[in-house]
Enzyme design. Structure first.
Site, PDB file in Angstrom:
ATOM      1  N   GLU A 100       0.820  -1.217   0.000  1.00 11.35           N
ATOM      2  CA  GLU A 100       0.000   0.000   0.000  1.00 11.35           C
ATOM      3  C   GLU A 100       0.857   1.271   0.000  1.00 11.35           C
ATOM      4  O   GLU A 100       0.636   2.205   0.765  1.00 11.35           O
ATOM      5  CB  GLU A 100      -0.991  -0.013   1.180  1.00 11.35           C
ATOM      6  CG  GLU A 100      -1.998  -1.151   1.035  1.00 11.35           C
ATOM      7  CD  GLU A 100      -3.298  -0.955   1.808  1.00 11.35           C
ATOM      8  OE1 GLU A 100      -3.457   0.064   2.480  1.00 11.35           O
ATOM      9  OE2 GLU A 100      -4.147  -1.853   1.706  1.00 11.35           O
TER      10      GLU A 100
HETATM   11  C1  LIG Z   1       3.065  -9.566   0.817  1.00 14.01           C
HETATM   12  C2  LIG Z   1       2.702  -8.655  -0.287  1.00 14.01           C
HETATM   13  C3  LIG Z   1       1.370  -8.503  -0.643  1.00 14.01           C
HETATM   14  C4  LIG Z   1       1.031  -7.714  -1.735  1.00 14.01           C
HETATM   15  N1  LIG Z   1      -0.264  -7.661  -2.157  1.00 14.01           N
HETATM   16  C5  LIG Z   1      -0.546  -7.039  -3.328  1.00 14.01           C
HETATM   17  C6  LIG Z   1      -1.839  -7.143  -3.914  1.00 14.01           C
HETATM   18  O1  LIG Z   1      -2.742  -7.748  -3.367  1.00 14.01           O
HETATM   19  N2  LIG Z   1      -2.048  -6.537  -5.114  1.00 14.01           N
HETATM   20  C7  LIG Z   1      -1.072  -5.843  -5.755  1.00 14.01           C
HETATM   21  O2  LIG Z   1      -1.311  -5.346  -6.836  1.00 14.01           O
HETATM   22  N3  LIG Z   1       0.175  -5.709  -5.214  1.00 14.01           N
HETATM   23  C8  LIG Z   1       0.446  -6.316  -4.043  1.00 14.01           C
HETATM   24  N4  LIG Z   1       1.709  -6.206  -3.502  1.00 14.01           N
HETATM   25  C9  LIG Z   1       2.705  -5.410  -4.184  1.00 14.01           C
HETATM   26  C10 LIG Z   1       3.138  -4.165  -3.428  1.00 14.01           C
HETATM   27  O3  LIG Z   1       2.185  -3.171  -3.549  1.00 14.01           O
HETATM   28  C11 LIG Z   1       4.511  -3.780  -4.042  1.00 14.01           C
HETATM   29  O4  LIG Z   1       5.421  -4.689  -3.496  1.00 14.01           O
HETATM   30  C12 LIG Z   1       4.897  -2.378  -3.777  1.00 14.01           C
HETATM   31  O5  LIG Z   1       4.137  -1.537  -4.591  1.00 14.01           O
HETATM   32  C13 LIG Z   1       6.385  -2.110  -4.047  1.00 14.01           C
HETATM   33  O6  LIG Z   1       6.779  -2.617  -5.281  1.00 14.01           O
HETATM   34  P1  LIG Z   1       8.086  -3.529  -5.378  1.00 14.01           P
HETATM   35  O7  LIG Z   1       7.985  -4.579  -4.340  1.00 14.01           O
HETATM   36  O8  LIG Z   1       8.232  -3.948  -6.775  1.00 14.01           O
HETATM   37  O9  LIG Z   1       9.268  -2.586  -4.957  1.00 14.01           O
HETATM   38  P2  LIG Z   1      10.000  -1.482  -5.868  1.00 14.01           P
HETATM   39  O10 LIG Z   1       9.015  -0.640  -6.563  1.00 14.01           O
HETATM   40  O11 LIG Z   1      11.044  -2.157  -6.673  1.00 14.01           O
HETATM   41  O12 LIG Z   1      10.663  -0.577  -4.762  1.00 14.01           O
HETATM   42  C14 LIG Z   1      11.849  -0.972  -4.066  1.00 14.01           C
HETATM   43  C15 LIG Z   1      12.238   0.145  -3.117  1.00 14.01           C
HETATM   44  O13 LIG Z   1      12.504   1.341  -3.841  1.00 14.01           O
HETATM   45  C16 LIG Z   1      11.750   2.408  -3.303  1.00 14.01           C
HETATM   46  N5  LIG Z   1      11.378   3.320  -4.377  1.00 14.01           N
HETATM   47  C17 LIG Z   1      10.851   3.040  -5.584  1.00 14.01           C
HETATM   48  N6  LIG Z   1      10.663   4.158  -6.284  1.00 14.01           N
HETATM   49  C18 LIG Z   1      11.073   5.182  -5.519  1.00 14.01           C
HETATM   50  C19 LIG Z   1      11.119   6.599  -5.661  1.00 14.01           C
HETATM   51  N7  LIG Z   1      10.724   7.218  -6.743  1.00 14.01           N
HETATM   52  N8  LIG Z   1      11.596   7.327  -4.633  1.00 14.01           N
HETATM   53  C20 LIG Z   1      12.012   6.743  -3.505  1.00 14.01           C
HETATM   54  N9  LIG Z   1      11.982   5.419  -3.313  1.00 14.01           N
HETATM   55  C21 LIG Z   1      11.519   4.651  -4.305  1.00 14.01           C
HETATM   56  C22 LIG Z   1      10.548   1.769  -2.646  1.00 14.01           C
HETATM   57  O14 LIG Z   1      10.048   2.590  -1.610  1.00 14.01           O
HETATM   58  C23 LIG Z   1      11.147   0.485  -2.113  1.00 14.01           C
HETATM   59  O15 LIG Z   1      11.726   0.741  -0.881  1.00 14.01           O
HETATM   60  C24 LIG Z   1       2.045  -6.987  -2.410  1.00 14.01           C
HETATM   61  C25 LIG Z   1       3.379  -7.102  -2.013  1.00 14.01           C
HETATM   62  C26 LIG Z   1       3.710  -7.938  -0.977  1.00 14.01           C
HETATM   63  C27 LIG Z   1       5.155  -8.070  -0.614  1.00 14.01           C
END
Ligand SMILES: Cc1cc2nc3c(=O)[nH]c(=O)nc-3n(C[C@H](O)[C@H](O)[C@H](O)COP(=O)(O)OP(=O)(O)OC[C@H]3O[C@@H](n4cnc5c(N)ncnc54)[C@H](O)[C@@H]3O)c2cc1C
Length: 849
Positions: free
Chosen positions: A502
């Site tokens: 979220e």
């Molecule tokens: C257990 C779990 C349940 C989930 N459930 C759902 C679901 O039901 N439906 C769904 O659609 N998604 C779901 N997600 C996905 C979740 O919303 C994403 O994991 C989240 O949006 C982050 O994406 P990412 O993991 O690819 O990290 P990334 O986007 O790769 O980010 C990695 C890091 O970089 C940072 N970062 C990225 N861009 C920037 C920026 N511009 N400035 C500063 N920092 C930045 C982030 O804060 C993070 O710390 C779930 C994830 C998990 C782990």
């Protein structure tokens, strides 16, 4: 003498501006009269007269004479802003414009209206909601065995699934006319809190269908037909929903998704209809592996112009039954040993009719707006409730354990080192609950305050991380060895999930909170930006000129306020009540004014390039965030009737928040974009230096003391989690042991005082018997000591297992091949590439692993 009169006059002028909205002209007139009298009375030498009249007349004339202003101020500034204003993508614009502005705007603008804060009603539960919490929710909590869920089954047991469906746990946000519970946001939060305090896996399972997902989207954007069909099925669990936004290439930047839909004719239920041919690859989808209906976000393309001239139509959301041909679903991820269902899914050439789109064909391209608008409410409820539940559990059980567990013949909770951790647990839990309640009061009154919900999501999950870490430290090995009697290990393991979902926390803090807050809360910034984008130059200049004049007045007022409040140690700020609590209100007013001045200057200096200054933005988020929590703490205290026993918690929290605010402002000034200006601003807003301090040792001691003994403040602090009195339940055993240990303490003290210590080679019971025989204790006292010892042992022991019992034979090793992409996912990727012309990087990443 002259200098004193001059300084005094200027201070009175600054005070008048600080406390009252003085119009420009009046201010100019008063200043002119003051300077004239002073000059005529011979108060200035020629040099100082010239100096003061210049710094009054130059800006005065520039601002006061419209032609001069237009020529030398408005036009050059507008030109510069037009040149540096960064382009804003549609997804960014939607994200910024989502939701409403609420209490945070007061804190942002430098003059929080405390009467307004007092006028907000903190929400209360209806009779029906209370009965649900005391009935089905308590019953569910008794049924939950988190170790069984997370270790043996990796799923909720069938009887819990059935119980959840029967009691409409998945329909909390669904109106009664569709068969749901139609609960308030407060009730929703309280249910999630109680369950997740018992089991994160069960909490998340209940949370997701009630948060951002199909039901929420249908309620706001669905067609009547879709609502009538789906909502009753979602409410009673006939349909299990999930929402799939994230994919390998689209995480935080969800707009970068490669999931495509092409407008085309296709076959549906034997008929040829207009629809979409979909290809996608998603991952991390909660409830995905067992979902019967999939909420899906994808980008729509219309290459053949079947529905208009536009080729790329944007992000769109649809609800698709998971048994639709072409969908691959079912594998699971394994998120940090949590057992809620989560996994990838993909679709290859899946055809859906237009009426699967949420709200129908007219809603093509509106998906992103739908998501960000819904997110702004959901993120203020679910995860903040999980964070608060973790805080309450840690406060209650860590406090109890710290009293029960003895080392060096003393309860560990009485050592100063442990007290520090306990005080943080207590204070931060109070903060989390206060922030949660204030936010819920906004949501339940119909607001969707997007900046506040981002603040709450970020800080409640970060505070949870701190509190759980502290709790783990206090438990030592007791928190580390996993098993049915470990009540904290799983919560510790799953902290990063709350941090990531979220809105990942780093991004939320450094981009969203202040980035969105600045544009939404600043009274003139958005107007200036809008004016700068107008093509009609005279209109643009007129609109910009008007906004700019307001902006200058706003800045000058805040500057005077910050200086006057700063130099008076905040005594000249107003507070809605006297005494120590009043001081916290005054300090907050001072910090709010300091924040307004600093943020305004930074925005003016950096303009569009501020977007890349995430470190500064993160610190501004801290200032705004902790001001929000401090005000929420004061509000909660007042709403609770200012109970004396809560004073240590309130003072600890308020001092902690204010100190964080001061620290973040200090860091901003250290890293000010123009160094010398940073020094001047520091002198203006902190003329007496950095005078706020962290809670002192005595206050920390008072907070820690509340946690290690039963009492009303401890009960109030942890009101909201499930309390077990079952001796078979470890938390029930803790409560029992705490009572017994406290009753035994005076007897133990007396024995220690009389040097009657248990001899090395004697067992406990025979020793008690010998004491009894020697009339050094009574039979009743021996019983008390024995009961305390037995209860203590039941609490301090950890689980152990036969070696074979821990060998993993679930086949996870074999199943891990799913990280090599399944054939349908590969096909989907190839189709996406063909439509978008973009190359997905996910395959490379997998190979690189
Ligand atoms: C257990 C779990 C349940 C989930 N459930 C759902 C679901 O039901 N439906 C769904 O659609 N998604 C779901 N997600 C996905 C979740 O919303 C994403 O994991 C989240 O949006 C982050 O994406 P990412 O993991 O690819 O990290 P990334 O986007 O790769 O980010 C990695 C890091 O970089 C940072 N970062 C990225 N861009 C920037 C920026 N511009 N400035 C500063 N920092 C930045 C982030 O804060 C993070 O710390 C779930 C994830 C998990 C782990």
């Amino acid at each position: 003498m002259n200098v004193l009169v001059l300084v005094g006059g200027l201070l009175v002028l600054a005070f008048t501006v600080a406390r009252h909205q003085v119009p420009f002209r009046t201010l100019g007139l008063i200043t002119a009269v003051f300077l004239a009298i002073f000059t005529l009375a011979g108060g200035f030498s020629f040099f100082w007269g010239l100096f003061f009249w210049s710094i009054f007349l130059v800006p005065g004339l520039l601002l006061g004479l419209p032609q001069l202003r237009l020529q030398f101020l408005t036009r050059p500034l507008l030109k510069r802003i037009r040149a540096v204003l960064p382009p804003m993508s549609d997804t960014e614009r939607d994200a910024i414009e989502a939701g409403t502005v609420w209490w945070e705007a007061e804190l942002f603008r430098g003059a929080p209206d405390w009467k307004l804060l007092q006028s907000y009603q903190l929400p209360t539960l209806s009779k029906e909601e209370k009965a649900f919490l005391d009935g089905p929710v308590d019953e569910l909590c008794k049924m939950i065995d988190d170790w069984d869920i997370t270790h043996n089954r990796l799923d909720l047991p069938p009887e819990i699934w059935a119980f959840l469906k029967q009691n409409l746990f998945f329909g909390m946000i669904i109106p009664k006319r569709y068969g749901g519970l139609e609960f308030s946001a407060l009730a929703h939060s309280c249910v999630v809190m109680k369950i997740s305090g018992r089991s994160i896996s069960a909490g998340v399972t209940v949370m997701v269908p009630n948060s951002l997902g199909p039901a929420e989207l249908l309620l706001h954007y669905g067609s009547e037909q879709q609502r009538d069909y789906y909502l009753p099925r979602l409410a009673d669990g006939r349909d299990i929903p999930c929402f799939a936004l994230t994919g390998p290439d689209a995480g935080s930047d969800a707009g970068a998704m490669n999931d495509t839909a092409v407008v085309c004719m296709g076959k549906h239920q034997g008929k040829r209809v207009l629809g979409l041919l979909l290809n996608w690859e998603k991952r991390y989808i909660t409830l995905g592996p067992i979902a019967t209906v999939l909420g899906l976000a994808f980008k729509v393309f219309d290459p053949d112009g079947l529905i208009g001239d536009q080729r790329e139509l944007g992000i769109t959301c649809a609800l698709i039954p998971t048994d639709t041909p072409g969908i691959t679903i079912g594998n699971r991820h394994f998120p940090l040993n949590a057992a809620f269902q989560n996994g990838p899914n993909s679709g290859s050439d899946v055809f859906i009719p237009m009426d699967y789109i949420i709200g129908g064909q007219k809603n093509i391209g509106t998906g992103w707006r739908m998501l960000v608008e819904s997110l702004s409410v959901g993120r203020g409820i679910s995860l903040p409730a999980v964070g608060t539940a973790a805080g309450m559990s840690c406060a209650r059980y860590t406090g109890a354990y710290a009293r029960i567990r003895k080392q060096f013949n003393t309860s560990i909770g009485k050592f100063e080192g442990v007290e520090e951790a306990l005080a943080r647990i207590g204070g931060m839990t109070y903060m989390m609950d206060a922030g949660r309640l204030l936010t819920l009061s906004a949501i339940d009154s119909g607001e969707s305050p997007s900046v506040i919900t981002a603040i709450l999501k970020y800080y409640n999950t970060e505070l949870m991380r701190q509190v759980i870490n502290d709790s783990m430290d206090v438990h030592g090995g007791r928190g580390i060895c996993m098993g049915p009697s470990n009540y904290i290990g799983r919560a510790y393991q799953t902290v990063p999930i709350g941090i990531t979902v979220e809105g990942a926390n780093i991004l939320t803090r450094t981009m969203i909170i202040f980035g969105q807050g600045a544009i939404r809360c600043h009274p003139f910034l958005a107007k200036e930006m809008e004016a700068a984008t107008l093509d009609d130059i005279p209109r643009s200049e007129a609109a910009f000129d008007s906004a700019m004049r307001g902006h200058i007045g706003y800045f000058v007022t805040n500057f005077c306020r910050a200086f006057i409040y700063g130099i008076s140690g905040s005594h000249l700020a107003q507070a809605p009540q006297p005494g120590r609590i009043g001081d916290y209100y005054r300090r907050l007013s001072q910090m709010s004014a300091a924040f307004a001045v600093t943020s305004d200057l930074v925005l003016m200096i950096l303009g569009g390039s501020f977007k890349r200054k995430e470190k500064l933005s993160g610190r501004f988020a801290d200032v705004l965030g902790y001001m929000f929590y401090a005000s929420a703490v004061l509000k909660k205290f007042e709403t609770d009737g200012q109970p004396r026993s809560d004073m240590p918690l309130v003072e600890w929290s308020a001092k902690y928040c204010l100190y964080q605010v001061q620290g973040a402002l200090d860091e901003i000034l250290r890293n000010f974009p123009i160094k010398w200006l940073g020094i001047i601003v520091r002198i203006a807003i902190f003329p007496l230096g950095l005078s706020l301090r962290l809670p002192n040792d005595s206050l920390s001691h008072r907070v820690a003391s509340l946690l290690i003994k039963p009492g009303e403040a401890r009960d109030r602090l942890t009101q909201g989690i499930f309390l077990s009195d079952d001796p078979a339940d470890i938390t029930g055993r803790l409560e029992d042991a705490l009572d017994r240990v406290i009753i035994a303490e005076p007897i133990e003290r007396r024995l220690r005082h009389d040097h009657l210590l248990q001899p090395g080679l004697t067992e406990f019971e025979p020793w008690l018997e010998s004491l009894q025989k020697a009339k050094q204790i009574t039979a009743e006292e021996a019983g008390i000591l024995l009961a305390a010892q037995v209860a203590t042992r039941k609490v301090i022991m950890v689980d152990d297992f036969p070696a074979q019992a821990l060998v993993n034979n679930t086949g996870v090793k074999k199943a891990a091949v799913s990280s090599k992409k399944s054939p349908p996912a590969k096909k989907a990727q190839a189709r996406n590439k063909a439509v978008t012309g973009k190359k997905s990087t996910s395959r490379k990443r997998v190979r690189g692993k």
